[in-house]
Design an enzyme around this catalytic site. Structure first.
Site, short mmCIF file in Angstrom:
data_model
loop_
_atom_site.label_atom_id
_atom_site.label_comp_id
_atom_site.label_asym_id
_atom_site.label_seq_id
_atom_site.Cartn_x
_atom_site.Cartn_y
_atom_site.Cartn_z
N LYS B 234 0.85 -1.20 0.00
CA LYS B 234 0.00 0.00 0.00
C LYS B 234 0.88 1.25 0.00
O LYS B 234 1.56 1.55 0.98
CB LYS B 234 -0.92 0.05 1.21
CG LYS B 234 -1.91 1.23 1.10
CD LYS B 234 -2.62 1.55 2.40
CE LYS B 234 -1.88 2.55 3.26
NZ LYS B 234 -1.75 3.90 2.69
N GLU B 313 10.00 0.84 10.57
CA GLU B 313 11.03 1.87 10.37
C GLU B 313 10.31 3.18 10.56
O GLU B 313 9.50 3.57 9.73
CB GLU B 313 11.65 1.73 8.99
CG GLU B 313 12.99 2.40 8.88
CD GLU B 313 12.87 3.78 8.30
OE1 GLU B 313 12.71 4.72 9.10
OE2 GLU B 313 12.92 3.91 7.07
N CYS B 347 13.21 10.51 7.22
CA CYS B 347 13.12 10.01 8.59
C CYS B 347 14.45 10.10 9.31
O CYS B 347 14.50 10.30 10.51
CB CYS B 347 12.59 8.58 8.59
SG CYS B 347 13.42 7.56 7.38
N GLU B 451 9.81 15.11 16.10
CA GLU B 451 10.13 15.08 14.68
C GLU B 451 9.23 16.08 13.94
O GLU B 451 8.01 16.02 14.04
CB GLU B 451 9.90 13.67 14.12
CG GLU B 451 10.31 13.54 12.68
CD GLU B 451 10.14 12.12 12.15
OE1 GLU B 451 9.13 11.49 12.49
OE2 GLU B 451 11.02 11.68 11.38
#
Lengths: 340, 540
Positions: B234, B313, B347, B451
């Site tokens: 997906k 992850e 990331c 983040e």
């Protein structure tokens, strides 16, 4: 003592080559690059005739009319023996006469001889002196000696022309009678004026990026610390990568190190040192990459022949070819342009 | 006669027809301002008005009958409609994958390798189209999709093609005693007997993020296929187009139907995949928030008995540490590459910068100078360095953090707004954020802890290596870190003490299929890439 890490330096140098320079900015960049060339001939077989031809080319790179006109190059660069010929041929033009000196290209001569070489070229009317640093002393770690020699050469550039300035034996030192016979002594520069100095590091012999950076800092520092040089003008001193006689000559990476050294010097002092990559830049596209690098590293104020030069010969005709293409829409054959 | 000729020649010479080059040359071009003209990538790609789901080798309309719009974040144009896979659609995709499984797993490894190799070649052949599409769909600069995303995606398939027939050597089998127990069990039984090769897991559900759409698809699919698994992938709802183009490629190279199924949709679609009992493994790349939900679901998912394999992850707040002995000009490049690459939608972005106090001013000055040469704007222009923010929602998140940062007392510097001249205007439509940095940041500040996933850097200083390490490790994350020093011993010592999955020394954001990637702590677990990345896709 700034160090240079090769991984990110090479990465950054490669990034500049990815800029896409098209249409108006391309033509403008090509014309700018043309105006920054030190059109060079440095061969044992150079003759007064060849230098005259080079000078004609320098003033008017393209025989045909073009709108906008193709700019003259910045300077012609010759051996000291041919300075007079060039000076005479370029009289009345904006093109400067640059002369390699200090026992170019190796510099393996006594300091007296190297200084006499400089004085003779200055006396003959050279506007700019391209000196070589003492790589032997540098690689042996005798940095103070290298710096001292640069200071002495810088002082020699300041000598106003006089018969004493002609070097060891005066008349005929450089052999070619034609050079000396043309004009008696044109006294081409006023008292107190000084020839600009370009300091050739010969990056190909220094080999490591750390060495190149150290040599650049050392050269800039030495040339700036000559007594009376407090009022060093922008562009009075250049650092230059190579003689063109050693492989590798100029590369994007080695030139970037010079630009970074110049940037740090500017941050400290506000004085703008010039930069000249020389050797191996043959294509218009390469020249544009260098301009991108100068713009993005030092800023647009450095995008002038007063502060940035290309030491080149074949480059002129490739720029011309691209300029004609950009202006007229047609490619031309190499034989459509005169030999430099 | 002779005189006449001379006269004619002289007349010709003085006539305007023949120009005699003058001695005076033309002046150099006027000084001041040499800028780059627009350099748009002109390759045209066709985008259909509507895309369906890729199930069992065919594009099929969703049983959910729902569609949603995909938007170009650089101009807010609707690019096309995408099918939204509902529960039934996901179920169809999983059943197709399950059915294709045995044959695919039984295929001779060297034949499987050929399929992966063909995918890689076809990605290369269609690289320009894929790059343009990636940029239109996600807003990233064309130079990045052209030079990084697409080549690396191809590289991942090439690399894993090589692993297909070497798995037995990479993971020497534990023997079974020939008791007729299935190989999977016997590998665990550690009894003596015939060595058993590692076996595929089965159907893998793979959910990928929007920051590197095709590349993340490659990271997920290549190792799964190399190990003999079948997949339901997906893509993120804002960036599905290159994954659907990849589906076309899979058709072109005649991958057996059902081996890879691609279902588009948002969070709900992902949930159906995670909860599906037939899915034996979930691989997820995305936010820590969603990662935690998936972890919980996998642990409790009734039908599969909590026996789903999982790799995550997730997010990061990676430190980039600059010591005073570093090559500063090169470190500046590393900082820029670390946080402003892909608009900071990375990331492992080096979003926390730690600078030795003695060089702090110099670094900020040089970094600010460097950032002024970053060109923000039309992502399809080949000279653009900073493209559009991926979505309206993400832009709102970034703006929220910028406000919080200023409210907490940090000083915001936007270098492009810092010059004498007014900064170039932002495009009137689309989602844009000028790259910026915060100084005077305290470790307790929100912008130093959370983040942001945007072009925002938090700058802090340190005095000793111990302080740098303590501060760098003071984070719930542990994905990546950067160390900049000229001293080899220091480099290795610091790297050993940093808790992060990837540590770059004197460089940043370098990726290679042979190098495992993954995190510690809330940055997730499991590795992707390298021989380590294969473990998640095999019964060992």
């Amino acid at each position: 003592m700034p160090t240079v890490d090769s991984v990110m330096l090479d990465f950054r140098a490669a990034q500049f080559t990815k800029r896409s320079i098209k249409s108006a900015s391309k033509l403008e960049g090509l014309r700018l690059a043309m105006s920054m060339i030190d059109l060079t001939t440095l061969e044992g077989k150079d003759s007064p005739q060849k230098v005259r031809g080079l000078c004609r080319k320098a003033v008017r790179p393209h025989e045909e009319e073009l709108e906008p006109a193709v700019p003259s190059v910045a300077a012609v660069c010759v051996y000291p023996a041919l300075v007079k010929v060039a000076k005479e041929e370029l009289a009345g033009s904006s093109v400067k006469v640059a002369s390699v000196a200090t026992g170019f290209p190796s510099g393996q001569f006594s300091l007296d001889v190297r200084l006499a070489d400089v004085r003779a070229a200055v006396a003959d009317g050279a506007d700019e002196i391209d000196m070589v640093i003492n790589r032997g002393a540098f690689l042996a770690g005798r940095y103070e000696q290298v710096a001292r020699e640069i200071r002495e050469v810088k002082e020699a550039c300041a000598l106003s022309p006089s018969p004493f300035g002609r070097g060891i034996k005066g008349e005929g030192m450089h052999g070619q009678e034609s050079a000396n016979a043309l004009t008696p002594d044109p006294s081409p520069r006023g008292r107190g004026a000084r020839a600009h100095l370009k300091i050739i590091l010969e990056t190909g012999e220094l080999e490591t990026y750390d060495n190149i950076r150290r040599a650049a800092d050392l050269a800039i520092e030495a040339a700036s610390s000559v007594p009376g040089a407090a009022g060093l003008k922008d562009g009075e001193v250049f650092v230059k990568t190579s003689t063109g006689k050693v492989t590798p000559a100029a590369t994007m990476a080695s030139t970037l190190i010079l630009l970074e050294a110049v940037r740090d010097h500017y941050r400290r002092t506000g004085v703008r040192i010039g930069v000249k990559p020389a050797g191996g830049i043959r294509q218009a596209k390469q020249a544009l990459h260098y301009l991108v690098m100068v713009k993005e590293t030092l800023g647009e104020e450095w995008l002038t022949p007063r502060l940035f030069r290309f030491g080149a010969s074949a480059l002129a005709n490739d720029l011309l070819r691209q300029i004609v293409k950009q202006t007229t829409g047609h490619y031309t054959a190499s034989y459509d342009f005169s030999e430099a | 006669m002779t005189d006449q000729r001379v006269a004619i020649k002289a007349a010709e010479l003085s006539s305007p027809g023949i120009a005699i080059p003058g001695r005076q040359g033309a002046a150099p071009p006027a000084e001041g301002g040499w800028d780059y003209s627009p350099a748009p990538e002109r390759a045209k790609v066709t985008i259909a008005p509507r895309y369906e789901l890729f199930i069992k080798g065919k594009f099929v309309a969703p049983k959910s009958k729902k569609y949603f719009a995909s938007i170009n974040p650089a101009n807010e144009d609707v690019l096309c409609e995408l099918a939204e896979a509902g529960k039934e659609d996901v179920d169809a995709a999983v059943r197709a994958a399950k059915a294709a499984g045995p044959k695919w797993a039984a295929l001779e490894p060297k034949e499987r390798a050929k399929f992966l190799f063909r995918i890689a070649r076809r990605i290369q052949e269609r690289a320009r189209e894929l790059a343009v599409l990636e940029t239109m769909d996600g807003g990233k600069p064309i130079t990045e999709s052209r030079d990084i995303d697409i080549p690396l995606a191809a590289q991942h398939f090439f690399y894993h093609a090589g692993w297909c027939d070497k798995l037995e050597y990479a993971f020497p089998g534990i023997s079974n005693s020939g008791t007729g127990v299935s190989p999977v069990r016997s590998r665990k039984s550690r009894t003596r007997g015939t060595p058993v090769p590692p076996s595929p897991i089965g159907v893998c559900g793979q959910i990928i993020p929007w920051n590197f759409p095709l590349l993340m698809a490659a990271w997920k699919l290549a190792p799964a296929l190399a190990c003999g698994n079948t997949c339901v992938l997906k893509p993120a709802e804002t960036t599905s187009l290159t994954a659907l183009r990849l589906a076309e490629i899979l058709q072109e190279i005649e991958l057996p139907p059902g081996v890879v199924n691609i279902v588009t949709g948002a969070g709900a679609t992902g949930q159906h995949i995670v909860n599906h009992p037939q899915v034996r493994k979930i691989a997820f790349t995305g936010s820590t928030e969603v990662g935690k939900l998936i972890l919980k679901a996998c642990a409790t998912s009734g039908a599969s008995g909590g026996d789903k394999k999982l790799t995550l992850e997730l997010g990061g707040k990676s430190p980039n540490i600059i010591f005073e002995d570093a090559s500063i000009d090169q470190a500046i490049e590393g900082i820029v590459q670390g946080i402003y690459f892909n608009q900071g939608h990375v990331c492992c972005a080096g979003s926390r910068l730690f600078v030795a106090e003695s060089i702090l001013d110099e670094v900020i000055e040089k970094l600010t100078h460097r950032m002024k040469s970053l060109r923000l704007g039309e992502p399809l222009d080949k000279n653009t360095d900073i493209g559009a923010i991926n979505s309206k929602a993400q832009l709102a998140t970034i703006h929220r953090y910028l406000e919080v940062g200023e409210r907490e007392g940090a000083r915001k510097i936007v270098p492009s707004e810092n010059g004498e001249a007014a900064p170039p205007a932002l495009p009137s439509k689309g989602y844009w954020c000028r790259p910026c940095l915060f100084t005077d940041v305290q470790p307790s500040h929100v912008i130093a802890r959370e983040e942001i996933f945007g072009p925002v850097l938090a700058v802090m200083s340190f005095r000793t290596p111990e302080e740098a390490i303590t501060r760098a490790n003071n984070t719930p994350y542990g994905l990546a870190a950067g160390v900049w020093t000229d001293k080899g011993a220091k480099m290795f010592e610091i790297a050993r003490k940093l808790k992060a999955g990837v540590i770059w020394c004197n460089t940043f954001n370098k990726f290679d299929p042979a190098s495992p990637f993954g995190g510690y702590k809330e940055s997730g677990f499991g590795r992707e890439g390298g021989v380590q990345g294969l473990r998640a896709y095999l019964n060992l």
